[in-house]
Scaffold this active site. Structure first.
Site, short mmCIF file in Angstrom:
data_model
loop_
_atom_site.label_atom_id
_atom_site.label_comp_id
_atom_site.label_asym_id
_atom_site.label_seq_id
_atom_site.Cartn_x
_atom_site.Cartn_y
_atom_site.Cartn_z
N TYR A 131 0.83 -1.20 0.00
CA TYR A 131 0.00 0.00 0.00
C TYR A 131 0.86 1.25 0.00
O TYR A 131 2.08 1.17 0.21
CB TYR A 131 -0.93 0.00 1.22
CG TYR A 131 -0.27 0.30 2.54
CD1 TYR A 131 0.56 -0.63 3.15
CD2 TYR A 131 -0.44 1.53 3.18
CE1 TYR A 131 1.19 -0.35 4.37
CE2 TYR A 131 0.17 1.80 4.39
CZ TYR A 131 0.99 0.86 4.98
OH TYR A 131 1.61 1.14 6.17
N ARG A 133 8.23 4.03 -4.67
CA ARG A 133 8.28 3.08 -3.56
C ARG A 133 7.22 1.98 -3.74
O ARG A 133 7.47 0.81 -3.45
CB ARG A 133 8.09 3.80 -2.22
CG ARG A 133 8.28 2.87 -1.02
CD ARG A 133 8.28 3.61 0.29
NE ARG A 133 6.97 4.21 0.58
CZ ARG A 133 6.72 4.98 1.63
NH1 ARG A 133 7.69 5.26 2.50
NH2 ARG A 133 5.53 5.49 1.83
N LYS A 190 6.55 -2.00 1.97
CA LYS A 190 5.36 -1.39 2.57
C LYS A 190 4.18 -2.34 2.39
O LYS A 190 3.28 -2.12 1.56
CB LYS A 190 5.09 -0.01 1.96
CG LYS A 190 4.17 0.84 2.81
CD LYS A 190 4.28 2.29 2.41
CE LYS A 190 3.23 3.15 3.07
NZ LYS A 190 3.25 3.16 4.53
N GLU A 202 12.29 2.36 14.17
CA GLU A 202 11.36 3.40 13.72
C GLU A 202 10.09 3.30 14.55
O GLU A 202 9.93 2.38 15.35
CB GLU A 202 11.05 3.24 12.23
CG GLU A 202 10.37 1.93 11.89
CD GLU A 202 10.07 1.74 10.42
OE1 GLU A 202 9.91 2.74 9.71
OE2 GLU A 202 9.97 0.58 9.98
N LEU A 205 11.08 1.16 7.12
CA LEU A 205 10.49 1.67 5.90
C LEU A 205 11.18 3.00 5.58
O LEU A 205 11.27 3.87 6.46
CB LEU A 205 8.99 1.91 6.08
CG LEU A 205 8.33 2.36 4.78
CD1 LEU A 205 8.14 1.18 3.84
CD2 LEU A 205 7.00 3.04 5.05
N1 PMP Z 1 7.60 3.78 9.03
C1 PMP Z 1 6.47 3.06 8.98
C2 PMP Z 1 6.45 1.71 9.58
C3 PMP Z 1 5.32 3.61 8.36
O1 PMP Z 1 4.19 2.89 8.30
C4 PMP Z 1 5.37 4.91 7.83
C5 PMP Z 1 4.14 5.53 7.24
N2 PMP Z 1 3.84 5.00 5.98
C6 PMP Z 1 6.58 5.62 7.90
C7 PMP Z 1 7.67 5.02 8.50
C8 PMP Z 1 6.69 6.99 7.31
O2 PMP Z 1 6.71 6.90 5.91
P1 PMP Z 1 6.21 8.11 5.01
O3 PMP Z 1 7.05 9.29 5.36
O4 PMP Z 1 6.44 7.63 3.62
O5 PMP Z 1 4.78 8.32 5.34
#
Ligand code: PMP
Length: 288
Positions: A33, A52, A147, A180, A205
């Protein structure tokens, strides 16, 4: 409120839209997603998000259900039909519908769902005063760089944070390093003024906001170090913050109940938030 969802070629009423019970996204979380911010009717960082998405699909050998150009049309149409000026568009692609069996089905078309809805984004209090995080063990699989919709550990981590009245849970690996958050990337600014975040390996991610913040930091001439940091490092840091599509950049002012720095959002954090948003021509991060 959502009105309309795109499901496999059709725009359906949100309340009636659905996928088959044998969709592999439903059965196995065999799906990926993306979430893209929409501000003033514009998609923020659309290309990096679609890059991505295509990478996640490649890693799992799921085909793109349509060309990128066609997908962009669907995103815009879904945003339009839901009358979203400030909000998010959500894309989910699964390996498709097939009788339940773990191995990949043959000749099955991937499923594509797109939804869009208004969101408010972080509250003024969260932006101005910062947020608290707690720490939890990182119990995820070793491909957090994909993702995937397989988010059970993230769901449990976020609920643990909610139960503790914290904004987010920072996940900590077996060696004591913060990987994270449950849905955000984690950062610190050390007492020496170094900006530190976990390297984009398979254990995190690689956030699109993370990439935007790194670019903003580079423009500001900050010393950037992509290395893991411990919970102790974070508690002793000058500043800490988190980043994501829906939060942009939010100061982290406490970790497990202990104040970070002076307990207020740090200067470097707030400058980075501004610089990140300014790159899209935005003064504030409101979803409108
Ligand atoms: N880490 C995880 C596990 C996430 O789910 C997200 C949100 N999608 C992020 C980091 C932040 O990614 P982004 O800046 O692309 O929203």
């Amino acid at each position: 409120m959502s009105r309309v969802a795109y499901v496999n070629g059709r725009y359906e009423l949100y309340g009636e839209a659905g996928v088959h019970i044998d969709d592999r996204g439903y059965q196995f979380a065999d799906a990926v997603y993306e979430v893209i911010a929409v501000i003033g009717g514009r998609l923020l960082d659309e290309e990096p998000h679609l890059d991505r998405l295509e990478r996640s699909l490649r890693e799992l050998a799921i085909a793109m259900p349509m060309t990128r150009e066609a997908l962009k049309v669907v995103l815009r149409e879904t945003i339009r039909q839901n009358r979203v000026r400030g909000g998010i568009v959500y894309i989910q692609i699964s390996r498709g519908v097939a009788p339940r069996d773990h191995g990949f089905p043959k000749d099955t078309a991937p499923s594509l769902v797109v939804t869009a809805r208004r969101i408010k984004g972080a509250s003024a209090a969260a932006v101005n005063d910062g947020v608290g995080v707690i720490t939890v063990p990182d119990i995820r699989w070793s491909r957090a760089d994909i993702k995937s919709t397989s988010l059970l550990p993230n769901v449990l981590a976020k609920q643990t944070a909610r139960d503790a009245k914290a904004f987010e849970a920072w996940q900590v690996d077996e060696n004591g390093f913060v990987t994270e958050g449950s849905s955000t990337n984690a950062w610190i600014v050390t007492k020496d003024g170094e900006l530190v975040t976990h390297p984009a390996d398979r254990s995190i991610l690689n956030g699109i906001t993370r990439l935007g913040v790194l670019a903003a930091a580079k423009r500001q001439g900050l010393k950037i170090v992509e290395r893991p940091f411990t919970v102790e490092d974070a508690k002793n840091a000058k500043e800490a913050f988190l980043s994501s599509t829906t939060s942009h950049v939010l100061a982290v002012v406490s970790i497990d109940g202990k104040a970070v720095g002076n307990g207020h959002p740090g200067e470097t954090t707030m400058k980075l938030r501004q610089a990140y948003l300014a790159n899209f021509g935005l003064a504030g991060g409101e979803f409108r």
